[in-house]
Design a protein around this motif. Structure first.
Motif, PDB file in Angstrom:
ATOM      1  N   PRO A 118       0.555   5.689  -1.043  1.00 25.83           N
ATOM      2  CA  PRO A 118      -0.493   6.705  -1.229  1.00 25.83           C
ATOM      3  C   PRO A 118      -1.058   6.779  -2.638  1.00 25.83           C
ATOM      4  O   PRO A 118      -2.196   7.207  -2.830  1.00 25.83           O
ATOM      5  CB  PRO A 118       0.231   8.009  -0.859  1.00 25.83           C
ATOM      6  CG  PRO A 118       1.304   7.586   0.082  1.00 25.83           C
ATOM      7  CD  PRO A 118       1.765   6.246  -0.409  1.00 25.83           C
ATOM      8  N   ALA A 167      -1.786   4.226  -4.507  1.00 24.54           N
ATOM      9  CA  ALA A 167      -2.504   2.998  -4.850  1.00 24.54           C
ATOM     10  C   ALA A 167      -3.989   3.235  -5.082  1.00 24.54           C
ATOM     11  O   ALA A 167      -4.604   4.121  -4.474  1.00 24.54           O
ATOM     12  CB  ALA A 167      -2.306   1.958  -3.755  1.00 24.54           C
ATOM     13  N   VAL A 171      -1.439   1.861  -9.402  1.00 21.76           N
ATOM     14  CA  VAL A 171      -1.228   3.189  -8.833  1.00 21.76           C
ATOM     15  C   VAL A 171      -1.800   4.210  -9.803  1.00 21.76           C
ATOM     16  O   VAL A 171      -1.838   3.987 -11.011  1.00 21.76           O
ATOM     17  CB  VAL A 171       0.267   3.472  -8.568  1.00 21.76           C
ATOM     18  CG1 VAL A 171       0.800   2.558  -7.481  1.00 21.76           C
ATOM     19  CG2 VAL A 171       1.095   3.333  -9.841  1.00 21.76           C
ATOM     20  N   ALA A 219       0.851  -1.192   0.000  1.00 15.44           N
ATOM     21  CA  ALA A 219       0.000   0.000   0.000  1.00 15.44           C
ATOM     22  C   ALA A 219       0.886   1.241   0.000  1.00 15.44           C
ATOM     23  O   ALA A 219       1.728   1.408   0.885  1.00 15.44           O
ATOM     24  CB  ALA A 219      -0.913   0.002   1.215  1.00 15.44           C
ATOM     25  N   ILE A 270      -7.651   1.929  -4.568  1.00 16.02           N
ATOM     26  CA  ILE A 270      -8.255   1.069  -3.542  1.00 16.02           C
ATOM     27  C   ILE A 270      -9.011  -0.111  -4.143  1.00 16.02           C
ATOM     28  O   ILE A 270      -9.014  -1.208  -3.579  1.00 16.02           O
ATOM     29  CB  ILE A 270      -9.168   1.881  -2.601  1.00 16.02           C
ATOM     30  CG1 ILE A 270      -9.564   1.015  -1.397  1.00 16.02           C
ATOM     31  CG2 ILE A 270     -10.390   2.425  -3.342  1.00 16.02           C
ATOM     32  CD1 ILE A 270     -10.241   1.771  -0.278  1.00 16.02           C
ATOM     33  N   LEU A 300      -5.481   6.495   0.384  1.00 14.68           N
ATOM     34  CA  LEU A 300      -5.019   6.114  -0.947  1.00 14.68           C
ATOM     35  C   LEU A 300      -5.385   7.195  -1.961  1.00 14.68           C
ATOM     36  O   LEU A 300      -5.871   8.264  -1.600  1.00 14.68           O
ATOM     37  CB  LEU A 300      -5.608   4.762  -1.328  1.00 14.68           C
ATOM     38  CG  LEU A 300      -5.246   3.606  -0.393  1.00 14.68           C
ATOM     39  CD1 LEU A 300      -5.797   2.293  -0.928  1.00 14.68           C
ATOM     40  CD2 LEU A 300      -3.743   3.501  -0.183  1.00 14.68           C
TER      41      LEU A 300
END
Length: 343
Positions: A21, A23, A92, A19, A25, A66
């Protein structure tokens, strides 16, 4: 050190789902649920041992917002994970400025150590941007979302990419796995389940989640956009004209006449600028227009063939399938809007 052998009935494989930032969800959560699918759905598992023990990992534990702003709970820090069997980097979200290398040096270092220790590195869609920073994919093959292919090639020229492919497995021990655009993470996860829990379990998980293998590849999804960043004004002018006249008879000859360049010079410069010969470029424009007509109209295939510039409908059908991987009728069935969704 291979990741190909089955682990049915033995210890669960340790899976780290990364994980960051950036990524997405939906991909991260989807991978987590489907990889746990056999346990979640209560399916019988060969050997009775769950094949995977999955943890969401990151640079530190706790809630992590995220890309969409929705937080995910990072369960374990990379500092507390000395070894891993499988590491998966989900999709991402790339900003308009593109992927910025060097933002996660600690994570890249950890990924390198995991791979050196025998971990299989897997990426979903654009997750390959982070994995490529490890250098593990240099000289290897991979896939990436077709919308990011040019950017990826510019950043990581040592990696051979195939954006039209759903899943690419490479590395000396088949320890590098990448899936292509968007929902092809389904194929990656089902592949891992088949490898380590058996094909029957993979089939059952696919059935329970109503997942489909993308067996036609990604060519049908790719929208052709000719390169226009080459800086050759003469060829750019020809491309602009061609975008509105590709269905004419002999458009290549007409382009050459309009350019006032010698035929050989025009063809050489066109190919150098766009990466495609003039005739192939014309074909790609015609097929792209045919795709839209198949999606949005009730025209017969023969009429579409004529409208995009082919009098020989049989030739058009062969060219369409060679380009997209699907026959025109199958393409229409796959991509047209269902009747119940039309307004």
């Amino acid at each position: 050190m291979v990741r190909q052998s089955s682990h049915i009935g033995s210890r669960p494989l340790q899976v780290g789902l990364v994980a960051v930032p950036d990524a997405v969800i939906s991909t991260l959560a989807g991978i987590y649920d489907v990889l746990n699918g056999a346990s979640i759905m209560g399916l019988p598992i060969p050997g009775s041992t769950p094949p995977f023990r999955i943890k969401i990992i990151g640079e530190k534990t706790g809630p992590l917002p995220l890309a969409s702003g929705v937080p995910i709970e990072v369960q374990r820090s990379i500092d507390d994970i000395p070894a891993c069997d499988i590491v998966i980097v989900p999709s991402v979200l790339l900003k308009s400025s593109g992927w910025e290398k060097g933002r996660y040096p600690r994570l890249v270092d950890w990924l390198q150590r995991m791979h050196a220790g025998g971990a299989r590195l897997c990426s979903a869609c654009s997750g390959i941007f982070l994995l490529a920073e490890t250098g593990a994919f240099d000289g290897r093959e991979a896939t990436v979302h077709f919308g990011y292919a040019r950017q990826f090639a510019a950043l990581y020229p040592a990696v051979t990419i195939h954006p039209e492919r759903v899943l690419v497995i490479s590395g000396r021990h088949e320890d590098l796995v990448s899936s292509g655009a968007s929902a092809t993470w389904h194929d990656m996860v089902l592949y891992l389940i088949a490898q380590h829990a058996g094909s029957t379990t993979a089939q059952e998980v696919a059935r329970m989640f109503a997942l489909q293998w993308h067996q036609d590849g990604l060519a049908p999804y790719i929208v052709f956009e000719g390169r226009s960043d080459h800086g050759d004004g003469e060829i750019q002018s020809a491309q602009t004209w061609l975008s509105g006249h590709f269905s004419l008879a002999n458009p290549v000859e007409e382009m050459i006449k309009r350019s006032k360049l010698a035929e050989r010079t025009f063809k050489r410069r066109f190919t150098a600028a766009t990466g495609l010969s003039p005739i192939v470029y014309v074909q790609r424009l015609r097929i792209e227009d045919a795709k839209r007509r198949l999606e949005r109209t009730e025209m017969s295939v023969d009429e579409i063939s004529w409208r995009v510039g082919y009098e020989d409908a049989a030739f058009f059908r062969r060219l369409f399938k060679r380009t997209t991987g699907m026959a025109p009728g199958a393409y229409r069935k796959r991509f047209r809007i269902p009747d119940f969704a039309r307004t």
